[in-house]
Design an enzyme around this catalytic site. Sequence first.
Site, PDB file in Angstrom:
ATOM      1  N   HIS A 143      69.558  19.268  29.414  1.00 37.97           N
ATOM      2  CA  HIS A 143      69.680  20.528  30.166  1.00 37.97           C
ATOM      3  C   HIS A 143      71.091  20.689  30.746  1.00 37.97           C
ATOM      4  O   HIS A 143      71.771  21.682  30.483  1.00 37.97           O
ATOM      5  CB  HIS A 143      68.633  20.540  31.291  1.00 37.97           C
ATOM      6  CG  HIS A 143      68.679  21.760  32.153  1.00 37.97           C
ATOM      7  ND1 HIS A 143      67.820  22.824  31.982  1.00 37.97           N
ATOM      8  CD2 HIS A 143      69.485  22.102  33.189  1.00 37.97           C
ATOM      9  CE1 HIS A 143      68.108  23.772  32.876  1.00 37.97           C
ATOM     10  NE2 HIS A 143      69.104  23.352  33.635  1.00 37.97           N
ATOM     11  N   GLU A 144      71.523  19.700  31.498  1.00 42.51           N
ATOM     12  CA  GLU A 144      72.858  19.792  32.116  1.00 42.51           C
ATOM     13  C   GLU A 144      73.941  19.806  31.039  1.00 42.51           C
ATOM     14  O   GLU A 144      74.972  20.460  31.200  1.00 42.51           O
ATOM     15  CB  GLU A 144      73.079  18.638  33.103  1.00 42.51           C
ATOM     16  CG  GLU A 144      72.089  18.575  34.278  1.00 42.51           C
ATOM     17  CD  GLU A 144      71.963  19.874  35.071  1.00 42.51           C
ATOM     18  OE1 GLU A 144      72.944  20.625  35.139  1.00 42.51           O
ATOM     19  OE2 GLU A 144      70.857  20.137  35.601  1.00 42.51           O
ATOM     20  N   HIS A 146      74.531  23.338  30.050  1.00 42.76           N
ATOM     21  CA  HIS A 146      75.411  24.038  31.012  1.00 42.76           C
ATOM     22  C   HIS A 146      76.874  23.631  30.761  1.00 42.76           C
ATOM     23  O   HIS A 146      77.774  24.447  30.759  1.00 42.76           O
ATOM     24  CB  HIS A 146      75.065  23.619  32.450  1.00 42.76           C
ATOM     25  CG  HIS A 146      73.864  24.301  33.025  1.00 42.76           C
ATOM     26  ND1 HIS A 146      73.750  25.667  33.114  1.00 42.76           N
ATOM     27  CD2 HIS A 146      72.726  23.800  33.581  1.00 42.76           C
ATOM     28  CE1 HIS A 146      72.588  25.979  33.691  1.00 42.76           C
ATOM     29  NE2 HIS A 146      71.945  24.860  33.986  1.00 42.76           N
ATOM     30  N   GLU A 153      71.668  29.673  32.601  1.00 39.55           N
ATOM     31  CA  GLU A 153      70.409  28.949  32.442  1.00 39.55           C
ATOM     32  C   GLU A 153      69.889  29.071  31.008  1.00 39.55           C
ATOM     33  O   GLU A 153      69.245  28.155  30.499  1.00 39.55           O
ATOM     34  CB  GLU A 153      69.404  29.516  33.453  1.00 39.55           C
ATOM     35  CG  GLU A 153      68.353  28.551  33.911  1.00 39.55           C
ATOM     36  CD  GLU A 153      68.922  27.270  34.506  1.00 39.55           C
ATOM     37  OE1 GLU A 153      68.314  26.217  34.277  1.00 39.55           O
ATOM     38  OE2 GLU A 153      69.976  27.309  35.193  1.00 39.55           O
TER      39      GLU A 153
HETATM   40 ZN    ZN Z   1      70.096  24.642  35.032  1.00 41.10          ZN
END
Ligand code: ZN
Length: 518
Positions: free
Chosen positions: A286-287, A290, A316
């Site tokens: 997830h990170e 980003h 997101e």
């Molecule tokens: Zn996030």
Amino acid sequence: MNQTLEQLKEYLHKMRQYDHVLTLLSWDLSTLTPEKGVETRMSVIKFFSTEAFRLSTADEYGEMLKTLSEPEQFHTLDEPMQLTVKRYLRDYERFKRVPEEFYASYTEVKTRSERAWEKAKRAADFSQFAPHLEKVISMTKEYVHYMEPESGNLSGKNCAAEGTGSSENASRRDSYDVLLDMYEEGIDSATIDRVFGELKEGLLPLLKKIEESGRPDLSALEGTYDIEAQKKAQDMLLSYIGFDKDAGATAESEHPFTTDLCIGDVRLTNHYNESDPISAMFSAIHEGGHAIFGQNIDPAYRDTALEQVNMMGLHESQSRFYENILGRRRSFWVPIYEKLGELLPQFKEIPLDTFCCAVNDVHPSMIRTEADEVTYCLHIILRYELEKAIFRDDVPVDKLSQLWNDKMEELLGVRPQNDAEGILQDMHWSDGSFGYFPSYLLGSMYDGMFLEALEKEMGSVDTILEEGRIREITAWLNRKIHRYGSRYTSAEVLQRVCGKELSAQPLLDYFYKKYAQR
Ligand code: ZN
């Protein structure tokens, strides 16, 4: 040579230097600062924040922006600079209207409220937090009113339905719409009502169907997993998806997050748990999503507004694309599962299919951050409906806990036993971040649309992943989305990449294809 433009560029560069220092200090505070150094670090942050705030509200800065926004000057600027002048002038005028005294006391009330929230959560007692929340809500309403004096509670007038969130309609927006627009430029509650409504209608019957099929046996995953080995697995996953470790760094913190110092230095953190390696793996993915966004913004946008992506929904969408759309597929793991077993030997004993069942185990639960990708949507819809009740219907704060529990039962069929697993679970409201929650779900909806567009152009994602060509997907996202930073609003990105406006249908199609025949 345009002298004002040169002055502005110099000024923006100076502001960016302060930003850089502040970001680095905050990063350090969350990762490495020792207990006894926290107090000093906080005061240094306060010092630089005040300086940065002064720079962003200084008269000379406002004058430069106003001069350059005059039509004869504005038309000589290139597009990135036009957008920069437009956005920064809007921000400047907004902040300028907020009285300094009010801003200081708002900041203090929020800090106190955060601390009260932490305590109340530990005690699982909403009544301890309620008076603070009440104050934060009323001050947030006031804050919005300062920034957009024309806004207010328009309940019953349905003005939002006509608005598009653009500045032309700014004077008619209600305060909740102003807040939504702060986290996702151009979005309004009329649009969200439409797409969340579609999603809710489609998801409730699907969830019922999934629940009837029962839950998988996950006992094979139980065990103790070495933290250092988990970190190695994280590094492997990050480089697999395309994170450039020469333009980033990783560290440990209480909650995982990503922070952009500059295009060449994007950092992410993770949190490890000996008994649950999957949580850290998916946080890393997830990170990493980003971070890949931040690392691939066009360097030509340096020191302009375009290198700062404050559209949380769009951001997101990128993290969740890697985490859910790609990371929860069996095909994602096919090329690397053996390697994972080398790093975390327990995985040698766990069949890939069992692992995939574990990461796609859908069932209603109390905590948003631990929810699967399907029920997660309903957690956000709940928060959105409550935020509307707070800002539009002025629901009294002491009714919120019960309202939360009732909605949990209505949407997910479970009822929290206490406030810690109910209304007190998230910190967002304690620091006044109302309007932030919907961006998580907007991101997922964009993902459904991006997936559709990607498969149309490149063929089956499963084939690409199985053949170990995930970097081609990353390159596609770089080319279509990342490089532009915040040049386009999310709605514009959807038009450019998918050729249509926001819809919940592609995300629903993705869910039905994946879960309906189980
Ligand atoms: Zn996030």
